[in-house]
Design an enzyme around this catalytic site. Sequence first.
Site, PDB file in Angstrom:
ATOM      1  N   HIS A  68      26.940 -31.382 -13.573  1.00  0.00           N
ATOM      2  CA  HIS A  68      26.590 -31.796 -12.395  1.00  0.00           C
ATOM      3  C   HIS A  68      24.962 -31.966 -12.434  1.00  0.00           C
ATOM      4  CE1 HIS A  68      30.486 -32.378 -11.050  1.00  0.00           C
ATOM      5  NE2 HIS A  68      30.865 -30.982 -11.348  1.00  0.00           N
TER       6      HIS A  68
ATOM      7  N   LYS B 289       8.392  -3.375  -4.949  1.00  0.00           N
ATOM      8  CA  LYS B 289       9.781  -2.537  -5.109  1.00  0.00           C
ATOM      9  C   LYS B 289      10.602  -2.785  -3.699  1.00  0.00           C
ATOM     10  CE  LYS B 289      12.833  -0.168  -7.227  1.00  0.00           C
ATOM     11  NZ  LYS B 289      13.705  -1.059  -7.988  1.00  0.00           N
TER      12      LYS B 289
ATOM     13  N   CYS C 242       0.906  -1.203  -0.050  1.00  0.00           N
ATOM     14  CA  CYS C 242      -0.149  -0.055  -0.051  1.00  0.00           C
ATOM     15  C   CYS C 242       0.926   1.232   0.098  1.00  0.00           C
ATOM     16  CB  CYS C 242      -0.855  -0.084   1.135  1.00  0.00           C
ATOM     17  SG  CYS C 242      -1.731  -1.315   1.474  1.00  0.00           S
TER      18      CYS C 242
ATOM     19  N   TRP D 263      -3.562  -2.179  -1.094  1.00  0.00           N
ATOM     20  CA  TRP D 263      -3.770  -3.626  -1.663  1.00  0.00           C
ATOM     21  C   TRP D 263      -4.470  -4.646  -0.694  1.00  0.00           C
ATOM     22  CZ3 TRP D 263      -1.698  -8.493  -2.034  1.00  0.00           C
ATOM     23  CH2 TRP D 263      -1.391  -9.074  -3.136  1.00  0.00           C
TER      24      TRP D 263
ATOM     25  N   ASN E  19      -0.594   1.537   6.278  1.00  0.00           N
ATOM     26  CA  ASN E  19       0.102   0.467   5.594  1.00  0.00           C
ATOM     27  C   ASN E  19       0.514  -0.507   6.805  1.00  0.00           C
ATOM     28  OD1 ASN E  19       0.058   2.027   3.424  1.00  0.00           O
ATOM     29  ND2 ASN E  19       2.443   2.225   3.378  1.00  0.00           N
ATOM     30  N   GLY E  20       0.578  -2.001   6.357  1.00  0.00           N
ATOM     31  CA  GLY E  20       1.020  -3.047   7.362  1.00  0.00           C
ATOM     32  C   GLY E  20      -0.208  -3.828   7.576  1.00  0.00           C
TER      33      GLY E  20
ATOM     34  N   LYS F 208      15.835 -11.343 -13.943  1.00  0.00           N
ATOM     35  CA  LYS F 208      15.401 -10.367 -14.511  1.00  0.00           C
ATOM     36  C   LYS F 208      14.074 -11.168 -15.615  1.00  0.00           C
ATOM     37  CE  LYS F 208      15.984  -7.465 -12.838  1.00  0.00           C
ATOM     38  NZ  LYS F 208      16.678  -7.156 -11.793  1.00  0.00           N
TER      39      LYS F 208
ATOM     40  N   GLU G  90      21.619 -13.066 -12.057  1.00  0.00           N
ATOM     41  CA  GLU G  90      20.851 -11.774 -12.051  1.00  0.00           C
ATOM     42  C   GLU G  90      20.051 -11.705 -13.637  1.00  0.00           C
ATOM     43  OE1 GLU G  90      19.678  -9.457 -10.627  1.00  0.00           O
ATOM     44  OE2 GLU G  90      19.420  -7.730 -11.811  1.00  0.00           O
TER      45      GLU G  90
ATOM     46  N   GLU H 126      11.199 -12.105 -13.381  1.00  0.00           N
ATOM     47  CA  GLU H 126      10.478 -10.978 -12.740  1.00  0.00           C
ATOM     48  C   GLU H 126       9.655 -10.551 -13.711  1.00  0.00           C
ATOM     49  OE1 GLU H 126      12.972  -8.882  -9.441  1.00  0.00           O
ATOM     50  OE2 GLU H 126      13.903  -8.758 -11.285  1.00  0.00           O
TER      51      GLU H 126
ATOM     52  N   ARG I  50       3.808   0.509  -6.624  1.00  0.00           N
ATOM     53  CA  ARG I  50       3.936  -0.502  -5.675  1.00  0.00           C
ATOM     54  C   ARG I  50       2.790  -1.554  -5.878  1.00  0.00           C
ATOM     55  NH1 ARG I  50       6.872   1.537  -1.227  1.00  0.00           N
ATOM     56  NH2 ARG I  50       5.955  -0.117   0.205  1.00  0.00           N
TER      57      ARG I  50
HETATM   58  C1  G6P Z   1      12.636  -6.492  -4.043  1.00  0.00           C
HETATM   59  C2  G6P Z   1      12.689  -5.966  -5.285  1.00  0.00           C
HETATM   60  C3  G6P Z   1      14.099  -6.249  -5.955  1.00  0.00           C
HETATM   61  C4  G6P Z   1      14.920  -6.069  -5.057  1.00  0.00           C
HETATM   62  C5  G6P Z   1      14.730  -6.635  -3.691  1.00  0.00           C
HETATM   63  C6  G6P Z   1      16.000  -6.131  -2.670  1.00  0.00           C
HETATM   64  O1  G6P Z   1      12.343  -7.858  -4.165  1.00  0.00           O
HETATM   65  O2  G6P Z   1      11.697  -6.475  -6.121  1.00  0.00           O
HETATM   66  O3  G6P Z   1      14.207  -5.821  -7.422  1.00  0.00           O
HETATM   67  O4  G6P Z   1      16.151  -6.224  -5.499  1.00  0.00           O
HETATM   68  O5  G6P Z   1      13.658  -6.301  -3.156  1.00  0.00           O
HETATM   69  O6  G6P Z   1      15.797  -4.661  -2.529  1.00  0.00           O
HETATM   70  P1  G6P Z   1      16.686  -3.596  -1.873  1.00  0.00           P
HETATM   71  O7  G6P Z   1      15.850  -2.432  -1.991  1.00  0.00           O
HETATM   72  O8  G6P Z   1      17.177  -4.026  -0.641  1.00  0.00           O
HETATM   73  O9  G6P Z   1      17.877  -3.536  -2.916  1.00  0.00           O
END
Ligand code: G6P
Length: 625
Positions: free
Chosen positions: A521, A620, A18, A91, A117-118, A502, A498, A505, A43
């Site tokens: 392996h 995020k 939220c 949310w 929020n929370g 990506k 990574e 995600e 968000r």
């Molecule tokens: C969430 C985000 C990722 C991010 C991770 C760590 O999962 O979706 O994109 O890498 O948190 O976040 P931070 O703000 O600690 O880098």
Amino acid sequence: MSGKLNLMQKVANLYNMCGIVGYIGEENSLPILINGLKALEYRGYDSAGIAIFSNNKVKVRKSVGEVKILENDLKDQTSLVGHLGIGHTRWATHGAPSVINAHPHSDCTRRIFVVHNGIIENYKELKKYLQNRGHSFLSNTDTEIVSHLIEDFLREKKDFKTALFDALKMIKGAYAFAIIDSKNPDTLYAVRLSSPLVIGVGKHENFLASDPSALIGKTKDVIYLKDGEIGEITKGGVSITNLRKQKTPSEIVRLEWDLEQAQKGNYPHFMLKEIFEGAEVVLYALRGRLRSKENLVKLGGLEQVAEKLKETKRLLILACGTSYYAGLVGEYLFEEISKIPTEVHFASEFRYREEPFEKKTVAIAISQSGETADTLAAIRKAKKNGILTLGIVNTVGSTIARETEAGVYNHAGPEIGVASTKAFLSQLTVLTLMAVYLSKSNGKSSNHALLYELERIPEKIRTILSKASEVEKLAEKYKNCDNFLFLGRRYNYPVALEGALKLKEISYIHAEGYGAGEMKHGPIAMICEKLPTMAIVPQNSISEKMFSNLEEIKARKGPIFAIATEGDEGIEMLADNVFFIPKTIEPLEPFLTVIPLQLFAYYIGTKRGFNVDKPRNLAKSVTVE
Ligand code: G6P
């Protein structure tokens, strides 16, 4: 705790999706609240609402769906003008997404208005208690109990502030609240426990937001509320107390973000814009810190602990998600350049490990947001065990930045796309600088070649970005694949992880990142015509070994898409498709190899029709465990 949380509650609790905004000042609050809510849209949310003190009463408007629906509903309401207001994007956790359940919520007398929020964990008990005392509820939310609880204490003829403090004592859980008392329209109340809340300090006006990106364009001066703090915000000032009613000092932090950075400009998505900022973020992170001719790295943020750092015997890197993968690159850098043994841990695992802490260990938290709950918990644990803690954080003044003893900011500007891209590059930059800084502490005299090349990285990133359309064409070819394997070795092993992250995600394609040497392996069993491999194979100390791995894939008819160094003719014999990158030295390769992978995920995601800035189920910043 009152019973078990259902799945939706758990998901929202986990991601805390939220958003909160608030305003008090001389302007009309409505457009400020709406713009603030729009800035928080990334968000994820299902409904939105506002409450504005207008013509001596608080008026509430809510709608299901996007903020622009709420904005359209309010277009003709010219009488909705007021200098105090709060807003929220919800949310759903307790109760379905609906106008009734959208925030703000109020009490029986419609005096108190709350956004939250929370999760309030004991809301069922509190609701029952309040119902027995004659309160009636309109919504199914946990939030509504807050306004009724304050109202209940007000019935005992308590003043508002005392009623608020007494109510907070009864509430268990994680929360950030923005509250209006309509009998006192000169004050906006803000409360934080485990859920971020930041006050934006203006001239004759002040703002409130759950995320500083909602304040961009309004003010750069912010005060981060700490856990257990209550802010009383008027248009002329901010006063902060803790739950024991003691005044606490507040520090104003200056955000270096500007409006342009927080807007999409001509780009269709924030993600693409942020990938294209790759060269700039490296420059921002280097600015004022690197003088290659003098072989000098200056990290002001570490000066206060410089003496202690000289004694470092072991490094622990603690992070989540993309920051964790940057940390894995850091492990190679610190071991090769600084000669310090380094371990990288998922913060979520580290917080529950029985770690035998040794003296002279230094823990480094890496976090874009500076608010990730697991990373914060991990760093608190290290601190509690007497370990020096450092931060590599993008968001100035955030909780992790405050709670670590020293650190280095990334200065990458706001990252809005949920999947992290530019922050990764800025993290790599800071890690490289730190590795050199620590190598000096360890007595190494020169890293001249590395620093010289580091200064050339932004230009090389630009060369790669100028060929983005090549990646787009390849995305078209591979967009319907269901699975992908990403392989790399040494510095490019974390990049393979990574790249796979990506793709997962953004495109919802199953992708696995692997160290190429480990392929024999297990993963080799999966190789067939239907499993493409993304091979990160620049010319370096390990490329021959990588080539052998690729031969094995080719022999099994697996399609290969390779990221290779310009001028490498051999790779074209092996791979079905090749994307060429400029030559660099091995420790800096991740800066270049990750960019085509970010672009690849972006183009496949958009070609599959997904909202790449707001991938499903992701947030995020994950501010609650
Ligand atoms: C969430 C985000 C990722 C991010 C991770 C760590 O999962 O979706 O994109 O890498 O948190 O976040 P931070 O703000 O600690 O880098």
